[in-house]
Enzyme design. Structure first.
Site, short mmCIF file in Angstrom:
data_model
loop_
_atom_site.label_atom_id
_atom_site.label_comp_id
_atom_site.label_asym_id
_atom_site.label_seq_id
_atom_site.Cartn_x
_atom_site.Cartn_y
_atom_site.Cartn_z
N CYS A 39 -4.30 -1.47 -1.96
CA CYS A 39 -4.46 -0.04 -2.18
C CYS A 39 -5.39 0.15 -3.37
CB CYS A 39 -3.09 0.57 -2.47
SG CYS A 39 -3.15 2.31 -2.93
N GLU A 78 -2.16 8.85 8.25
CA GLU A 78 -0.69 8.71 8.25
C GLU A 78 -0.07 9.46 9.43
OE1 GLU A 78 1.53 7.06 5.94
OE2 GLU A 78 -0.26 6.00 5.25
N CYS A 127 -10.95 3.21 0.05
CA CYS A 127 -9.53 3.50 0.27
C CYS A 127 -9.18 2.73 1.53
CB CYS A 127 -9.30 4.99 0.48
SG CYS A 127 -7.63 5.38 1.07
N HIS A 184 -7.14 3.13 3.76
CA HIS A 184 -6.90 3.92 4.98
C HIS A 184 -8.19 4.21 5.75
CE1 HIS A 184 -2.99 4.79 3.14
NE2 HIS A 184 -2.61 5.43 4.24
N ASP A 235 0.88 -1.18 0.00
CA ASP A 235 0.00 0.00 0.00
C ASP A 235 0.91 1.22 0.00
OD1 ASP A 235 -2.41 1.59 0.33
OD2 ASP A 235 -1.83 1.86 2.41
N SER A 236 0.32 2.39 -0.15
CA SER A 236 1.11 3.62 -0.07
C SER A 236 1.61 3.87 1.35
CB SER A 236 0.27 4.81 -0.53
OG SER A 236 -0.80 5.01 0.37
N1 DGL Z 1 -4.69 3.23 0.83
C1 DGL Z 1 -4.62 3.91 -0.44
C2 DGL Z 1 -5.88 3.57 -1.24
O1 DGL Z 1 -6.52 2.61 -0.92
C3 DGL Z 1 -4.39 5.35 -0.16
C4 DGL Z 1 -3.83 6.08 -1.26
C5 DGL Z 1 -3.02 7.31 -0.92
O2 DGL Z 1 -1.86 7.16 -0.54
O3 DGL Z 1 -3.53 8.40 -1.17
O4 DGL Z 1 -6.22 4.22 -2.20
#
Ligand code: DGL
Length: 262
Positions: A67, A146, A178, A180, A3-4
């Site tokens: 992600c 984050e 998302c 997150h 993931d990011s």
């Molecule tokens: N968890 C990522 C997603 O599902 C987040 C993306 C981000 O870093 O903006 O899209």
């Protein structure tokens, strides 16, 4: 799985719980997050690097793109180029969403990149369910997670503003598109109201992983508990500190992941 940043830990939790015998390597690309506001071709390049690292450096037998933005940007390419099965979070999320609704009015929220890509319109359409889909991008949500700020006035004010258009469409199920966002579920639920079911793709993705690995004869049958490794391209101390709060005790150590060429 990658993931990011911290978001994919929602998927990691579900996979660890459902498949406790499997080894898991998680890479959070916190050094290059957020993905959601970046051009999709840039995100596609990151996804390519991360997925190949899992296969080449860690001998992954399958890759989970934990992600939504990276899925929207690069799933097709990853499936075409990788020598192992690739699972995503968008298709399982769409399936869960259409199962959760009674009125047929559903919503999805995600990053700017995910929502603008139309990936959810396509995925919900592919389910064949007769639903009306409302969608909204929620820039800023990922940054709160984050930073470890998952509740409080600032999150609430932003959530009220960003979710207002979805509230107005009177949906009865809202997909957190998302990975997150489940960490903000309490605030999102308060804004949406008690009659709206929040849907996350984490559990459905874990079921999809179990089914696919089972079909391919790749499921670990047990014997010893799975080993879990967590890596980050950013601040590894912060990843361990916040990650252990978000995921749980399995995240007791973080290693550095370097993007190729850095
Ligand atoms: N968890 C990522 C997603 O599902 C987040 C993306 C981000 O870093 O903006 O899209």
């Amino acid at each position: 799985m990658f993931d990011s940043g911290f978001g994919g830990l929602t998927v990691a939790r579900a996979v660890i719980d459902l498949l406790p015998a499997e080894d898991l390597v998680y890479i959070g690309d916190t050094g290059r997050y957020p993905y959601g506001s970046k051009p999709l071709d840039e995100v596609r390049g990151y996804a390519h690097e991360l997925a190949w690292s899992l296969v080449k450096d860690h001998d992954a037998k399958a890759v989970i793109v934990a992600c939504n933005t990276a899925t929207a940007a690069g799933l097709e390419q990853l499936r075409a180029e990788l020598p192992v099965p690739v699972l995503d979070v968008v298709e399982p999320g769409a399936r869960s969403l259409v199962r959760a609704t009674r009125t047929g009015r559903v919503g999805v929220i995600g990053t700017v990149g995910t929502i603008a890509s139309g990936a959810y319109l396509d995925a919900v359409g592919r389910t064949g369910a007769p639903v009306q889909l409302a969608s909204a991008a929620c820039p800023g949500f990922v940054e709160f997670v984050e930073r470890g700020q998952t509740s409080g006035d600032e999150v609430m004010v932003l959530a009220e503003r960003l979710l207002a258009p979805v509230v107005a469409t009177d949906v009865d199920a809202l997909l957190l598109g998302c990975t997150h966002y489940p960490f903000l579920a309490r605030t999102i639920s308060e804004v949406m109201g008690p009659s709206v079911t929040l849907v996350s793709s984490a559990d459905e993705t874990a079921f999809a992983a179990r089914d696919l690995l089972g079909e391919l004869g790749l499921l670990e049958s047990g014997g010893r508990p799975g080993r879990h490794r967590f890596m980050s391209s950013g601040d590894i101390d912060w990843f361990r500190t916040l990650g252990s709060q978000l995921l749980g005790p399995e995240l007791d150590h973080t290693e550095r992941w370097e993007p190729p060429g850095d």
